[in-house]
Design a protein around this motif. Structure first.
Motif, PDB file in Angstrom:
ATOM      1  N   ILE A   1       0.840  -1.197   0.000  1.00  0.00           N
ATOM      2  CA  ILE A   1       0.000   0.000   0.000  1.00  0.00           C
ATOM      3  C   ILE A   1       0.875   1.246   0.000  1.00  0.00           C
ATOM      4  N   ILE A   2       1.906   1.202   0.846  1.00  0.00           N
ATOM      5  CA  ILE A   2       2.763   2.392   0.954  1.00  0.00           C
ATOM      6  C   ILE A   2       3.523   2.621  -0.346  1.00  0.00           C
ATOM      7  N   TRP A   3       4.162   1.570  -0.843  1.00  0.00           N
ATOM      8  CA  TRP A   3       5.064   1.801  -1.973  1.00  0.00           C
ATOM      9  C   TRP A   3       4.340   1.868  -3.302  1.00  0.00           C
ATOM     10  N   ARG A   4       3.263   1.093  -3.468  1.00  0.00           N
ATOM     11  CA  ARG A   4       2.619   1.094  -4.786  1.00  0.00           C
ATOM     12  C   ARG A   4       1.529   2.156  -4.893  1.00  0.00           C
ATOM     13  N   ARG A   5       0.915   2.463  -3.777  1.00  0.00           N
ATOM     14  CA  ARG A   5      -0.213   3.395  -3.843  1.00  0.00           C
ATOM     15  C   ARG A   5       0.167   4.767  -3.293  1.00  0.00           C
ATOM     16  N   ALA A   6       0.502   4.799  -2.004  1.00  0.00           N
ATOM     17  CA  ALA A   6       0.719   6.080  -1.340  1.00  0.00           C
ATOM     18  C   ALA A   6       1.933   6.800  -1.894  1.00  0.00           C
ATOM     19  N   PHE A   7       3.006   6.054  -2.097  1.00  0.00           N
ATOM     20  CA  PHE A   7       4.245   6.682  -2.555  1.00  0.00           C
ATOM     21  C   PHE A   7       4.010   7.391  -3.888  1.00  0.00           C
ATOM     22  N   ARG A   8       3.286   6.722  -4.744  1.00  0.00           N
ATOM     23  CA  ARG A   8       3.022   7.303  -6.048  1.00  0.00           C
ATOM     24  C   ARG A   8       2.269   8.634  -5.912  1.00  0.00           C
ATOM     25  N   GLY A   9       1.255   8.619  -5.054  1.00  0.00           N
ATOM     26  CA  GLY A   9       0.499   9.850  -4.857  1.00  0.00           C
ATOM     27  C   GLY A   9       1.367  10.946  -4.263  1.00  0.00           C
ATOM     28  N   ALA A  10       2.220  10.542  -3.327  1.00  0.00           N
ATOM     29  CA  ALA A  10       3.059  11.535  -2.655  1.00  0.00           C
ATOM     30  C   ALA A  10       4.104  12.110  -3.595  1.00  0.00           C
ATOM     31  N   MET A  11       4.502  11.325  -4.597  1.00  0.00           N
ATOM     32  CA  MET A  11       5.560  11.779  -5.485  1.00  0.00           C
ATOM     33  C   MET A  11       5.059  12.747  -6.550  1.00  0.00           C
ATOM     34  N   LEU A  12       3.729  12.783  -6.739  1.00  0.00           N
ATOM     35  CA  LEU A  12       3.184  13.645  -7.791  1.00  0.00           C
ATOM     36  C   LEU A  12       3.706  15.077  -7.744  1.00  0.00           C
ATOM     37  N   PRO A  13       3.515  15.769  -6.619  1.00  0.00           N
ATOM     38  CA  PRO A  13       3.995  17.163  -6.603  1.00  0.00           C
ATOM     39  C   PRO A  13       5.499  17.233  -6.758  1.00  0.00           C
ATOM     40  N   LEU A  14       6.190  16.219  -6.262  1.00  0.00           N
ATOM     41  CA  LEU A  14       7.648  16.250  -6.320  1.00  0.00           C
ATOM     42  C   LEU A  14       8.185  16.163  -7.740  1.00  0.00           C
ATOM     43  N   VAL A  15       7.515  15.355  -8.541  1.00  0.00           N
ATOM     44  CA  VAL A  15       7.995  15.159  -9.905  1.00  0.00           C
ATOM     45  C   VAL A  15       7.975  16.477 -10.668  1.00  0.00           C
ATOM     46  N   THR A  16       6.853  17.185 -10.535  1.00  0.00           N
ATOM     47  CA  THR A  16       6.770  18.465 -11.225  1.00  0.00           C
ATOM     48  C   THR A  16       7.811  19.417 -10.667  1.00  0.00           C
ATOM     49  N   LEU A  17       7.946  19.375  -9.344  1.00  0.00           N
ATOM     50  CA  LEU A  17       8.865  20.292  -8.694  1.00  0.00           C
ATOM     51  C   LEU A  17      10.302  20.027  -9.129  1.00  0.00           C
ATOM     52  N   THR A  18      10.607  18.752  -9.329  1.00  0.00           N
ATOM     53  CA  THR A  18      11.970  18.397  -9.712  1.00  0.00           C
ATOM     54  C   THR A  18      12.379  19.107 -10.995  1.00  0.00           C
ATOM     55  N   ALA A  19      11.499  19.045 -11.990  1.00  0.00           N
ATOM     56  CA  ALA A  19      11.822  19.702 -13.254  1.00  0.00           C
ATOM     57  C   ALA A  19      12.037  21.195 -13.033  1.00  0.00           C
ATOM     58  N   LEU A  20      11.140  21.785 -12.251  1.00  0.00           N
ATOM     59  CA  LEU A  20      11.261  23.232 -12.023  1.00  0.00           C
ATOM     60  C   LEU A  20      12.522  23.550 -11.227  1.00  0.00           C
ATOM     61  N   ASP A  21      12.845  22.678 -10.276  1.00  0.00           N
ATOM     62  CA  ASP A  21      14.002  22.967  -9.429  1.00  0.00           C
ATOM     63  C   ASP A  21      15.315  22.817 -10.173  1.00  0.00           C
ATOM     64  N   VAL A  22      15.371  21.854 -11.082  1.00  0.00           N
ATOM     65  CA  VAL A  22      16.595  21.730 -11.875  1.00  0.00           C
ATOM     66  C   VAL A  22      16.837  23.051 -12.605  1.00  0.00           C
ATOM     67  N   ALA A  23      15.773  23.583 -13.201  1.00  0.00           N
ATOM     68  CA  ALA A  23      15.909  24.866 -13.885  1.00  0.00           C
ATOM     69  C   ALA A  23      16.250  25.968 -12.887  1.00  0.00           C
ATOM     70  N   ALA A  24      15.618  25.908 -11.726  1.00  0.00           N
ATOM     71  CA  ALA A  24      15.854  26.954 -10.734  1.00  0.00           C
ATOM     72  C   ALA A  24      17.311  26.942 -10.280  1.00  0.00           C
TER      73      ALA A  24
END
Lengths: 296, 329, 563, 554
Positions: free
Chosen positions: B241-264
């Motif tokens: 549950i944690i790794w397949r479900r919750a982790f994925r949901g939690a990573m959503l904002p991070l993924v977008t942020l990662t792209a922006l932060d690399v540029a930042a």
């Protein structure tokens, strides 16, 4: 439990607020404090320096003494305590000024975009996008480097930081406004015959206070870091006006010869930032219960 | 999708056009004259006028700006003594200070900034997500508190302070590491990493704090969602549950942020680059700004603007890729 | 990142005159044998110094440090320690030049066996072409002297627009080059050390693009070069030690890294880890960090070269502007200055010394001691107040212009030191920071020139002429900009004396008269001399023969060994 | 019965559990287990959610739990699967002889989904948005049976077919958001079926759905029960939902079972007062009333189009012509997406029509805003500004009309809607749902309007509160000489309150007439479908309607 009661139970918030308040008090009462210490931030004390060794203060801990509570500045012999308290004025003043401006611009733009109809939203939305897409540090450096050097730097810094940084507040305000305006109580007010201006003032603005306030609390320390960073790079506050970032910048050349000169402004900067982060964190918990999980 | 791309590109062009316009306007209004610096000490007014003409800064600003745009789109020829230098599109002109093509300068500096950003981002993600998960799952109260303390601290330290302390500790006092000097990855990957280690750590200190906070909030938020309850109600093991479900949901904002932060990082690591002597685009900018090197300043600003715009688009695409609910229109 | 410095300062960092070299052990040349010094790789850790390499565009004193590895000029500095090092020596030419027509014509003969890096023999026409192209508006940046001195050169636009060339330079044959000057110039052999006097093969000239790979005539040639970042030099096989006795060219390879922070450079030199043991710097003078460790007898003291580049930091009055038109006010301020604070603000007594004379204390410039307005170590505010009262201007308020950062030593720190000192004398100073990139532009235009500004003047070569003429020659007041006679002082007697000294080709005679002239002008308090420069440079553990030369104040890369 | 499960899959092999034999139509075999709850108590800290509940679900049986919000019915459902994390659960939950409350986490996981499966209320959020529907079902199957991926995927498609998802192979690859609400709920039921459980717990499975879809889902659950032999525990606040599907009923209030027994006896001959109250609160037809007032509000060919950025146009309201007569209550019925809210908002001038005319007393409605026409909203919490006191919210329209000191008038309004004057200084979140809706009504009354448009005024309220609010509205209409427009998805509510009813479908009025006529002799097929789908509290009637729906389906 009232909000105030919740706030007072939050240890992080109370500690942060206490330190932050102390710093603000120090900044505001700088003249008083230096009157007590009997020193001012500009007088040179050549006698306290070892000229042959590059102007390092004579004595332990950067020349700490009864007169000079935190020692003196290397190279000039100016009283470090006095410069620190006057520096607090600049560092805090710029950060607070920039934040207030930023929030004001952002709030107005966000409200106008959220309530002004399709065209206003489209136009302001583009503008907000532009501001958010601007490489702000890059532009701030360019901007600050080309304005005439005799313009009042602290004011300029606050304006530049605010002008390049209001996008976030505007976006949040716009989002919240767009969400609030679909609430039925706004419709109810409209049915009662209230105009958009009245709706904005009485129904929407109160709803914006919490998110905008928590956001403002969060950007305040960021602005302080930006000010310190710009001053560190030499495009911020210009000496002899003291600012912590600029002191740290000069301190880099002294960090072994006179560690006090790094430790004092660096430590205070860190402490103040920590205090504001704690306040922001606590405020968010108190004002925005949805976000109660933020940083326990 | 095509429509999305068109609008994105249109938006990007608008942003970049706005940026250059602002810069030209600002530098035109500025009291500094780049020709004075180039001409050097003891330059007579007549000579200065000649130099100004040779540099092309005696034209009215709109003419200069038109030339610039023309070069950007179609390339430009610069007379150069016995030769003509052809600057192919996209031509950003030549540095006033060193007469190198600005595009070459940028492509030369970009790998440094990219190295800095990618490494720092990777380090931040590993540390941040790790710490965020540790505290988000709330297995140990003390761990949760420790991570939170570190997160707060990370928020409160300016990067130059961290950098200063790292340099002092590892290069001066302990002398475990040499003072950072950029070595290209292709030359020696090991030295590349060794030299970039301190800057990475300095940047990651702050970034990781943000990621830890986001991960923690995300994991707790997702764990409270209905579909997690469904998964539990259907007997799925907690780990799954944690790794397949919750982790994925939690990573959503991070993924977008990662792209922006690399540029930042690439666009705002000026302090880090200056502090660690890394010849990235930030350092290029600071040097150029002080010398009123307009072509370089405009070039850097355009590049950084472009990076941010691209990062935004990448963030959108990533988001659409990992969240099936999102569709790009 | 530091600003790269204006031309004068760059030269300051590349030059010298040595007063008492403190270096011992490895720094002494006693045991050094140039015959056996070859080998190894020398690292040069720099803040800047490699922004450009086109000889037409460099502004150097004595040919510079790094450029001098690539370019041979007609004459060059003689690279000796101390007083002896302030003289030029023949380089490409066989002697220092033959003056004729009352020093208005200078004739040089080129050595045999001198080649470019591709093996082409160097001809007199190549030298002439090198000078001519420096007149092109596409290639600005060099010193203004050639335009002022050569006949009919003022409006010459370089060989690209005017391929016929300059008539003032004649090359009757491949080995002879003759210069025609519009007035007598005894200092011409000094000028001929500049990189503009380096040969440039016309066939290889790419205009602005030449900077990417200037053709070497010196002991090294460019292997790779990225401006402001890195420069790698390898041996030029066509350079023969036999025809160049000044450059030892010990290392097989020289690697210059620029864009570093001064503090980091010095820290690396102190630590000396790995390749840093073979490292030197040409532009990062020691900072307070190292000065604190430089105790007499310490290990580090053996790895430091102390020299002096002739330069003065001073306060410039605009005597056309009130209240500085009143000599009493100028004198009062001269009494009020606290030179100890200024020296400390400039980095302490190790890197600066108090000056009461405009000429810095080098004999080569003709320095004569004087102190007409004795302020002592820390100022005489009482005397200053007295004078101000006499002038009817007690409690004066003035503005002081300075640069907005301390990179060039004209920044807020010394300005604040002066502000404090003047406060003691009852004078309120309002500080006016001006962006350092435009500082010279603003102060150099009489229309925009402030009444009082902080200034710095360094010697283009170790002689009184280039030090005094731009500052005090009334015919050098340029109202359109680029003016250095900030006092706007024009005394025909002084102008005549300048012309007379210029015509002298006997340097010791010239020195005597420059010194006397300085003292004469000093009485007028047109400037307030504050401090002169001292140069302290570290070098790596393995570095040998790092001797500061008398011309530029720092060690010479062409003579250092890392073997 | 329409489907026969194709049962060629490996048997569910859960260690330690006896396997059910293949079931084919009708009741389970001998190994079917009963679920017996004895003296269940659930506490959260100091509060008791469930306090001594006992009932039994026989193998293949169907039990309904009915109760209003806060009665403890959902807490009971979670306890059956051991899903409470911060609650203390005591008592016995015996499942085929095992007391589930004594299980450890591993053992629980073998029960969940495999033996007892749960269907949740919100099908959108109950499914993971990131995984394909088929994969989610297959995952559950694999976890419990250890089947291969391929077999699991086949099973997923099979159960999707079983719940009548058309084109199941393809739809198995869809994400939840690509399904409609009803489809999602079917998918959840399919997931529940995947491991052939013995008990299905359905917690408010139809609350979020439209009435016609609701009927379909209830029919499906009923069908599934008979085809698989699984027992069904159906939890709902709506008597009508339970009436047609459960063999026996438990009526809960404040954590206790007020009354329980066979469905017929409890709903037809209730013994307890509370049960009677509940049944009475179910909307019932009023004696018909014919109002022949002149038209007060006239809508002439009114249309509203919304332009969606880059997605074309939505015709929310597409040519509505109707009159609202002075003094009547006009009901507007429609499911979600029929444009009823847009229509309501146009009636009060909040939304401007794209075409057509709306006149009030002859004048354009846009000029009438603020006085003559008022509105009552669906969600009373969102319709009151959370940062302002109740009194201020009511006073606002008065101030806008120039009343200087509206307090006295506000107090009398509070009293008029059955609230105490004490509530003046309280904030919305301090009030119950019913009280908030009363405040909303008071605010609508404040400017003394002649017409009040109520948009779903009772749909977020409990049944008993709903009845009170409807009564209040009727009372106000008659005493204050008001005209009412009531918009609702709930035909039963309209039947009680409305004099005439307009049925909306696809943005247009498909049927309009006197309430009695429309309900008794519907003309339009859509109206007929709607009426057949209304859940009724009478078990016999409910069965009759189900049979009717089924016959139509075949």
């Amino acid at each position: 439990m009232t909000r105030a009661a919740v706030a007072f139970r939050d240890r992080g918030l109370v500690a942060g607020a206490a330190i932050a308040t102390l710093m603000v008090v120090v900044a505001v009462s700088a003249p008083l404090l230096t009157a007590i210490s009997g020193q001012d931030p500009t007088t040179f004390h050549d006698g306290l320096l070892d000229s042959a060794r590059g102007g390092v203060p004579v004595g332990a801990f950067g020349g700490v003494s009864g007169e000079h509570w935190l020692g003196v500045e290397p190279g000039t012999g100016r009283d470090l305590f006095a410069r620190i308290v006057y520096g607090a004025r600049v560092s805090l003043g710029v950060a607070v000024g920039a934040t207030v401006l930023q929030v004001l611009i952002g709030l107005l733009a966000g409200l106008a975009a959220g309530l002004g109809g399709r065209w206003a939203d489209a136009a302001l939305g583009r503008l907000i996008d532009l501001v958010l897409a601007v490489p702000s540090l890059v532009l701030a450096i360019s901007l600050l480097a080309i304005v005439p050097a005799d313009w009042p730097r602290p004011v300029l810094l606050a304006v530049v930081i605010a002008v390049l940084g209001w996008g976030g507040t505007a976006r949040i305000t716009r989002g919240e406004t767009l969400s609030l305006r679909t609430r039925d109580y706004v419709a109810a007010a409209r049915v009662s015959g209230a105009g958009w201006f009245r709706v904005a003032r009485r129904e929407i603005l109160p709803g914006l206070t919490a998110p905008v306030l928590t956001y403002a609390a969060l950007i305040l320390p960021t602005n302080m870091i930006v000010e310190a960073g710009l001053s560190f790079l030499g495009v911020g506050v210009r000496p002899p006006t003291p600012s912590w970032g600029q002191m740290l910048s000069t301190a880099t050349t002294w960090f072994r010869a006179d560690p006090m000169y790094v430790v004092v402004p660096g430590g205070l900067l860190f402490l103040t930032l920590l205090a504001f982060v704690l306040v922001a964190n606590g405020l968010r918990r108190v004002l925005d219960p949805r976000q109660s999980e933020f940083l326990r | 999708m095509t429509g999305y791309l068109f609008r994105r590109i249109g938006g990007a062009l608008l942003v970049l056009f706005g940026l250059t316009t602002i810069l030209y306007a600002l530098f035109y209004l500025a009291p500094s004259d780049p020709a004075v610096l180039t001409c050097g000490k003891g330059c007579t007014p007549e000579r200065l006028a000649d130099v100004r003409h040779a540099m092309g800064v005696d034209d009215p600003v709109h003419v200069q700006y038109a030339h610039f745009l023309e070069g950007l789109v179609a390339g430009r020829d610069y007379p150069s003594g016995p030769d003509v230098r052809h600057c192919p599109a996209p031509c950003l002109g030549y540095s006033f200070e060193t007469d190198q093509p600005v595009t070459a300068l940028l492509t030369d500096r970009l790998p440094v900034s990219v190295s800095l950003a990618i490494g720092a981002e990777a380090l931040s993600l590993v540390v941040g997500i790790g710490a965020g998960m540790l505290s988000g799952l709330r297995r140990h109260r003390w761990l949760d508190r420790l991570v939170n303390g570190l997160v707060l601290t990370g928020y409160a330290v300016p990067v130059f302070l961290v950098g200063l302390l790292l340099l002092l500790l590892f290069c001066v006092v302990l002398q475990w590491l040499p003072f950072p000097a950029y070595v290209p990855f292709t030359t020696n990957p090991l030295l590349w990493a060794q030299n970039l280690l301190l800057p990475w750590v300095a940047l990651a200190t702050i970034q990781a704090a943000a990621y830890a906070r986001l991960t923690r909030a995300g994991i707790q938020e997702t764990l409270a969602e209905d579909h997690i309850r469904t998964a539990r109600a259907y007997g799925l093991p907690e780990r799954r549950i944690i790794w397949r479900r919750a982790f994925r949901g939690a990573m959503l904002p991070l993924v977008t942020l990662t792209a922006l932060d690399v540029a930042a990082i690439m666009t705002s690591a000026v302090l880090t680059e200056t502090m660690f002597g890394l010849p990235g685009i930030g350092q290029l900018l600071v040097g150029a700004v002080n010398q009123i090197d307009l072509p370089v300043v405009v070039g850097v600003t355009l590049l950084t603007g472009l990076l941010i715009v691209v990062a935004n688009a990448v963030a959108d695409l990533l988001y659409a890729a990992i969240d099936p609910r999102v569709q790009l229109r | 990142m530091r600003r790269s410095l204006p031309a004068v300062l760059v030269s300051a960092m590349l030059l010298t005159a040595c007063q008492g070299n403190g270096g011992e052990g490895g720094a002494t040349s006693a045991a050094f044998d140039p015959k056996t010094c070859q080998g190894g790789t020398l690292s040069v850790l720099n803040q800047g110094g490699i922004n450009r390499l086109d000889p037409a565009r460099l502004y150097t004193s004595g040919g510079g440090n790094i450029p001098s590895l690539l370019f041979r000029t007609l004459t060059t500095r003689n690279r000796l320690e101390g007083e002896a090092g302030t003289k030029p020596a023949p380089d490409l030419a066989t002697d220092l030049g033959t003056p004729s027509d009352g020093a208005k014509t200078w004739t040089y003969k080129l050595r045999d066996d001198v080649f470019f890096e591709d093996g082409t023999p160097i001809k007199a026409a190549d030298v002439k072409y090198g000078i001519e192209r420096s007149f092109s508006p596409d290639l600005p940046g060099g010193a203004p002297y050639l335009r002022d001195w050569l006949v009919g050169a003022a409006n010459y636009q370089g060989p690209y627009k005017q391929p016929d060339g300059l008539e003032a330079i004649e090359t009757p044959d491949d080995k002879t080059i003759v210069f025609k000057l519009s007035k007598p110039e005894g200092d011409f052999p000094f000028l001929a050390t500049a990189t503009q006097f380096a040969p440039v093969p016309k066939a290889k000239d790419k205009g602005v693009g030449y900077d990417a790979h200037p053709i070497s005539s010196g002991p090294y040639k460019i292997e790779s070069y990225e401006p402001k970042k890195s420069l790698e030099l390898v041996r030029n096989e066509h350079w023969k030690p036999a025809v160049d006795n000044l450059r030892y060219a010990c290392p097989d390879r020289i690697e210059v890294t620029a864009g570093l922070d001064a503090a980091v450079i010095n820290q690396r030199l102190v630590s000396g880890a790995g390749q840093d043991a073979n490292a030197v710097t040409t532009d990062a003078a020691v900072g307070p960090e190292q000065l604190a460790q430089l105790q007499p007898g310490s290990e580090l003291e053996k790895r430091v070269a102390r020299g002096e580049f002739p330069a003065t930091t001073y306060l410039a009055f605009n005597t056309r502007k009130a209240p500085f038109d009143d000599p009493k006010v100028r004198e009062a301020l001269s009494y009020a200055v606290n030179r100890t604070s200024v020296v400390n603000a400039l980095g302490g007594s190790a890197v600066a010394g108090p000056s009461t004379t405009f000429l810095p204390p080098q004999k080569a410039l003709g320095h004569q001691a004087y102190d007409f307005f004795p302020a002592g170590a820390s100022g005489d505010p009482a005397k200053a107040k007295e004078l101000l009262a006499a002038a009817g201007k007690p409690g004066l308020t003035i503005e002081l212009a300075h640069e907005n950062d301390d990179g060039n030593g004209l920044g807020p720190k010394p300005a604040a030191a002066l502000q404090e000192a003047f406060k003691q004398a009852g004078v309120t100073v309002k500080l006016t920071p001006i962006d350092s990139a435009t500082y010279r532009d603003v102060t150099g235009k009489p229309a925009t020139q402030p009444g009082l500004s902080l200034q710095y003047w360094g010697a283009d070569w170790p002689s009184g002429g280039p030090f005094l003429i731009p500052i005090f020659d009334g015919r050098q007041i340029i109202t359109a900009g680029g003016n250095f006679n900030l006092a706007q002082y024009n005394d025909p007697a002084v102008n005549a004396e300048i012309d007379a000294i210029n015509a002298l080709t006997d340097q010791s005679q010239a020195q005597q008269r420059w010194g006397a002239l300085d003292a004469k002008i000093g009485k007028l308090a047109l400037t307030v001399p504050l401090a002169h420069e001292k140069d302290v440079y570290l070098f790596g553990k393995n570095v040998k023969n790092a001797v500061p030369d008398g011309w530029r104040g720092t060690y010479d890369l062409a003579r250092i060994s890392v073997k | 019965m329409t489907t026969e499960p194709v049962d060629n899959q490996p048997e569910v092999s859960v260690p330690g559990a006896t396997l059910a034999p293949t079931h084919r139509g009708g009741g389970g075999g001998g190994a079917r287990k009963s679920l017996k709850i004895e003296n269940l108590r659930i506490g959260f800290g100091d509060t008791r959610a469930v306090d001594g509940l006992s009932f039994e679900l026989p193998p293949g049986g169907a039990v309904g739990i009915v109760g209003e919000s806060g009665s403890g019915k959902s807490a009971t459902a979670l306890a059956l699967l051991g899903l409470h994390q911060n609650a203390t659960v005591t008592g016995r939950i015996s499942f085929g002889g095992t007391d589930l409350t004594t299980l450890d986490d591993r053992e629980w996981r073998r029960i969940r989904g495999a033996r007892i499966a749960m269907v949740f209320q919100e099908p959108l959020t109950a499914l993971s948005p990131f995984h394909r529907i088929g994969d989610q079902i297959a995952e559950v199957y694999r976890i419990h049976t250890g089947a291969t991926r391929r077999a699991a995927r086949l099973r997923a498609v099979e159960v999707l077919k079983q719940v009548h998802i058309p084109d199941a192979e393809r739809r198995a690859r869809s994400y939840p958001h690509q399904f409609s609400g009803g489809m999602r709920q079917r998918a959840l039921i399919a997931m529940a079926l995947a491991c052939r459980p013995q008990v299905i717990v359905a917690d408010e499975p139809t609350t979020a759905l439209d009435v016609t879809v609701q009927a379909q889902i209830l029919d499906l659950l009923d069908e599934v029960r008979s085809t698989t032999g699984a027992g069904l525990l159906l939890i709902s606040h709506d008597l009508g939902v339970v009436a047609g599907s459960a063999d026996s009923v438990v009526v809960m209030r404040n954590g206790r079972a007020v009354e329980q027994g066979p469905t017929e006896s409890v709903l037809v001959t209730p013994r307890e007062a509370y049960t009677r109250e509940l049944i009475a609160a179910v909307p019932h037809p009023n004696p018909p009333r014919t109002v022949e007032g002149e038209p007060l509000l006239r809508l002439t060919d009114v249309r509203k189009h919304f332009k969606l950025p880059r997605r074309g146009r939505v015709d929310a309201v597409d040519g509505v012509t109707l009159d609202v007569r002075r003094g009547e209550t006009l009901g507007i019925a429609g499911e979600s997406g029929t444009g009823k809210t847009t229509l309501a908002r146009m009636m009060v001038g909040l939304v401007e029509p794209s075409a057509g005319k709306i006149t009030f007393d002859g004048a354009d409605i846009a000029r009438r805003r603020g006085r003559s026409v008022q509105m009552v909203f669906q969600d009373p919490l969102s319709s009151l500004n959370p940062r302002r006191t109740v009194g201020e919210s009511i006073a606002d329209p008065l101030r806008l009309q120039g009343v200087r000191d509206p307090r006295a008038r506000v107090l009398s309004l509070l009293e008029r809607v059955g609230l105490s004057p004490r509530e003046y200084d309280r904030y919305p979140h301090q009030l119950s749902g019913g009280m908030r809706q009363r405040v909303g009504i008071a605010r609508a009354l404040a400017p003394s309007p002649r017409l009040i448009v109520c948009d779903e005024p009772v749909s977020s309220l409990d049944v008993t509160t709903q009845a009170q609010i409807l009564a209040l509205l009727e009372d106000l209409r008659s005493t204050l000489d008001l005209t009412l427009v009531v918009v609702s998805h709930d035909l039963a509510v309209l039947r009680q309150i409305a004099d005439r009813v307009a049925v909306l479908s696809g943005g247009a009025v498909v049927e309009l007439g006197d309430t009695a006529r429309v309900y008794e002799q519907p003309e339009h097929p859509y109206t007929k479908e709607l009426l057949a789908a209304i859940p009724v509290a009478d078990p016999l009637e409910a069965r009759r309607l189900r049979a009717l729906r089924r016959s139509r389906l075949v």
